[in-house]
Design a protein around this motif. Sequence first.
Motif, PDB file in Angstrom:
ATOM      1  N   ARG A 275      20.284  59.818 -12.498  1.00 37.71           N
ATOM      2  CA  ARG A 275      21.161  60.859 -12.847  1.00 37.71           C
ATOM      3  C   ARG A 275      22.398  60.637 -11.849  1.00 37.71           C
ATOM      4  NH1 ARG A 275      17.273  65.617 -11.763  1.00 37.71           N
ATOM      5  NH2 ARG A 275      18.884  66.853 -12.525  1.00 37.71           N
ATOM      6  N   THR A 276      23.686  60.326 -12.465  1.00 35.15           N
ATOM      7  CA  THR A 276      24.852  59.833 -11.640  1.00 35.15           C
ATOM      8  C   THR A 276      25.380  61.054 -11.049  1.00 35.15           C
ATOM      9  OG1 THR A 276      26.284  59.925 -13.598  1.00 35.15           O
ATOM     10  CG2 THR A 276      25.420  57.940 -13.184  1.00 35.15           C
ATOM     11  N   GLU A 314      34.439  63.215 -16.329  1.00 34.56           N
ATOM     12  CA  GLU A 314      33.284  62.812 -17.256  1.00 34.56           C
ATOM     13  C   GLU A 314      33.261  61.265 -17.368  1.00 34.56           C
ATOM     14  OE1 GLU A 314      30.549  64.670 -18.435  1.00 34.56           O
ATOM     15  OE2 GLU A 314      31.550  66.278 -17.638  1.00 34.56           O
ATOM     16  N   GLU A 315      34.308  60.743 -17.519  1.00 32.89           N
ATOM     17  CA  GLU A 315      34.456  59.439 -17.776  1.00 32.89           C
ATOM     18  C   GLU A 315      34.078  58.467 -16.347  1.00 32.89           C
ATOM     19  OE1 GLU A 315      36.926  61.267 -18.463  1.00 32.89           O
ATOM     20  OE2 GLU A 315      36.902  61.461 -20.740  1.00 32.89           O
ATOM     21  N   LYS A 317      31.722  59.433 -14.405  1.00 28.25           N
ATOM     22  CA  LYS A 317      30.307  59.869 -14.143  1.00 28.25           C
ATOM     23  C   LYS A 317      29.304  58.991 -15.422  1.00 28.25           C
ATOM     24  CE  LYS A 317      29.684  61.705 -10.063  1.00 28.25           C
ATOM     25  NZ  LYS A 317      28.721  61.190  -9.004  1.00 28.25           N
ATOM     26  N   ARG A 318      29.807  59.303 -16.650  1.00 27.60           N
ATOM     27  CA  ARG A 318      28.979  58.835 -17.585  1.00 27.60           C
ATOM     28  C   ARG A 318      29.031  57.181 -17.749  1.00 27.60           C
ATOM     29  NH1 ARG A 318      26.097  63.195 -18.442  1.00 27.60           N
ATOM     30  NH2 ARG A 318      27.306  65.058 -18.993  1.00 27.60           N
ATOM     31  N   LEU A 319      28.520  56.416 -16.661  1.00 25.18           N
ATOM     32  CA  LEU A 319      28.586  55.269 -16.587  1.00 25.18           C
ATOM     33  C   LEU A 319      27.145  54.871 -16.116  1.00 25.18           C
ATOM     34  CD1 LEU A 319      32.087  54.331 -14.728  1.00 25.18           C
ATOM     35  CD2 LEU A 319      31.335  53.966 -17.454  1.00 25.18           C
ATOM     36  N   TYR A 321      24.395  53.487 -13.382  1.00 26.62           N
ATOM     37  CA  TYR A 321      24.708  54.113 -12.018  1.00 26.62           C
ATOM     38  C   TYR A 321      25.084  53.373 -11.203  1.00 26.62           C
ATOM     39  CZ  TYR A 321      22.639  57.010  -8.035  1.00 26.62           C
ATOM     40  OH  TYR A 321      22.599  58.056  -7.039  1.00 26.62           O
ATOM     41  N   ALA A 324      29.120  54.069 -11.474  1.00 33.62           N
ATOM     42  CA  ALA A 324      29.612  55.449 -11.561  1.00 33.62           C
ATOM     43  C   ALA A 324      30.321  55.784 -10.338  1.00 33.62           C
ATOM     44  CB  ALA A 324      28.312  56.583 -11.964  1.00 33.62           C
ATOM     45  N   SER A 399      36.521  69.727 -12.864  1.00 33.10           N
ATOM     46  CA  SER A 399      35.697  68.694 -12.812  1.00 33.10           C
ATOM     47  C   SER A 399      34.279  69.640 -12.697  1.00 33.10           C
ATOM     48  CB  SER A 399      35.713  67.465 -11.805  1.00 33.10           C
ATOM     49  OG  SER A 399      37.015  66.754 -12.304  1.00 33.10           O
ATOM     50  N   ASN A 401      31.231  68.108 -12.071  1.00 38.80           N
ATOM     51  CA  ASN A 401      30.022  66.908 -11.652  1.00 38.80           C
ATOM     52  C   ASN A 401      29.343  67.556 -10.527  1.00 38.80           C
ATOM     53  OD1 ASN A 401      32.753  66.455 -10.249  1.00 38.80           O
ATOM     54  ND2 ASN A 401      31.654  65.132  -9.185  1.00 38.80           N
TER      55      ASN A 401
END
Length: 427
Positions: A275-276, A314-315, A317-319, A321, A324, A399, A401
Motif C-alpha cells: 500500500r503505497t 495520484e500519478e 503514488k499509483r506505482l 511500491y 512510488a 493531494s 495521499n
Amino acid sequence: MTKTLFTNARLIRAVALTDNPGAMLIEGDSIAEVYDDTHPTVKDAQIIDCGGMCLAPGIIDIGVKISEPGERHKESFRSAGRAAAAGGVTTIVTRPDTLPAIDTPETLEFVERRASQDAPVNVLPMAALTKGRNGREMTEIGFLQDAGAVAFTDCDRVVTNTKVFSRALTYARSLDALVIGHVQEPGLSDGAAVTSGKFASLRGLPGVSPMAERMGLDRDIGLLEMTGAKYHIDQITTARALPALERAKRNGIDITAGVGIHHLTLNEFDVADYRTFFKLKPPLRSEDDRLAVVQAVADGLIDIICSMHTPQDEESKRLPYEEAASGAVGLETLLPAALRLYHEGLIDLPRLFRALSLNPAQRLGLRGGRMRPGHPADLVLFDPDAPFVLDRSTLLSKSKNTPFDGARMQGKVLGTWVAGQEVSGRL
C-alpha cells in the motif's frame, strides 16, 4: 477592540501541564485573561460557549511541504492554509524542497508574498542549507535569515561532505540560526523502501537497517560538539537512536528532536500488500520502535510532534511500491491521529500539546504555544472524543495521499483562531 470570551471550556495548558475547566478572554489579537471560573462576567464581549470541549494553543507544525513554486498542482498555499485551519494548525513552518529550492532571498520573498495573500494561518518559511540542496556549497544564510527564514535545512537530503556541513554549522552558529537535519546514513538508506527485517524479506522489498538512523545521528552529534551549532532533528523513529540523543542532551549539546505523526501511530505491517500511501521517508518501523518513540515523546526526550506533510499526486503514488514517491499529507489528520496516543493512555493532553505547540514555539523563538495573557490568540477548540471515519476525498489538501483513508478516528476540530480571528469552525 473586539472582545471574545470563551466560556465553559476545558483548558489544555502546555506550560503548567494542566487540564482544567475554565474560561478565556481575548482582546484583539492577544489573550487578555484566563479564568478558573467557567462563566466569568465580562462586559461587551462576544460569548462562545465551548460546551465543555477542549481549548488549547494552536498547533505549530514544523516541516510542511507546500509545492509552490514548481508543483502547485500537488499543494498551494491556499489549499494548505485551509487544510491547516481545518486541522487546528495555526502556524505552518514550510520546507524548502520545492522546484526550484528556496535557496535565495528572491525565492523566499516569493514564498512569503504568496503565503500572506493566500493562507489564513501563519506561515514561516525555512530555507535550504546548501545551494540547490546539493550539499556542495552553503547558501547565503545571513541574507536568507534577514529575508525571514526561521531555520535552514536540506530536508531529506543528507549533506554527505562533512567539511561543507561543518562550515555551514559554524556559520549558522555565528548567526544564532537553527539548522534542521535528517539523520540517516545515506549509503545504507539508498534505494530502501521499507525497514529491513522479516517483513521486508517476505515482501521482497529493499530495506534499510534502523542502525542507519543511529549512524547518521552519531555523525551529526560529533559535528555539533565541534561547532556548537543549534540543531533540530526532523525525525527520530528508532529505539536505537534514543540513547545517543539522550547522551547528547545530557552533555549540553543544543539539540532537539521531532517525530512525524505517522511514525507514532503506524508500523511496518501497515504497508500490508504494498500500500503505497504508507510509503514514507524514513520508512515505517517495527512496533517495538514505535512504542519506544512514543515513550520518548511522553518523557520529553523527543521534543516535537509534526505532520511531515508531504503531498504527492495520484500519478506519483499509483506505482509499484519501490517506484512510488514517499510521503503522506497530514495537516488535517495530525490532531486526530495524535489523539490516538491520548485515548490509548500513552500520553495526556497537556504533554501532547507541549509537543505539538509549546516546544515548536520555543525552538523557533515564537510567542505561541502558551495560554497566558499577552500571548497570541492562536487557539484550537476540539472535541477529543468525537468519532468519525476518514474519507480522503473530503480533505482540503489538493493531494489526498493519506494512510488514514477509511480509518476510524476520534477527535474533531470545532474551531481554529489565528490572532483572535476564527479561520475555520463549525460552531
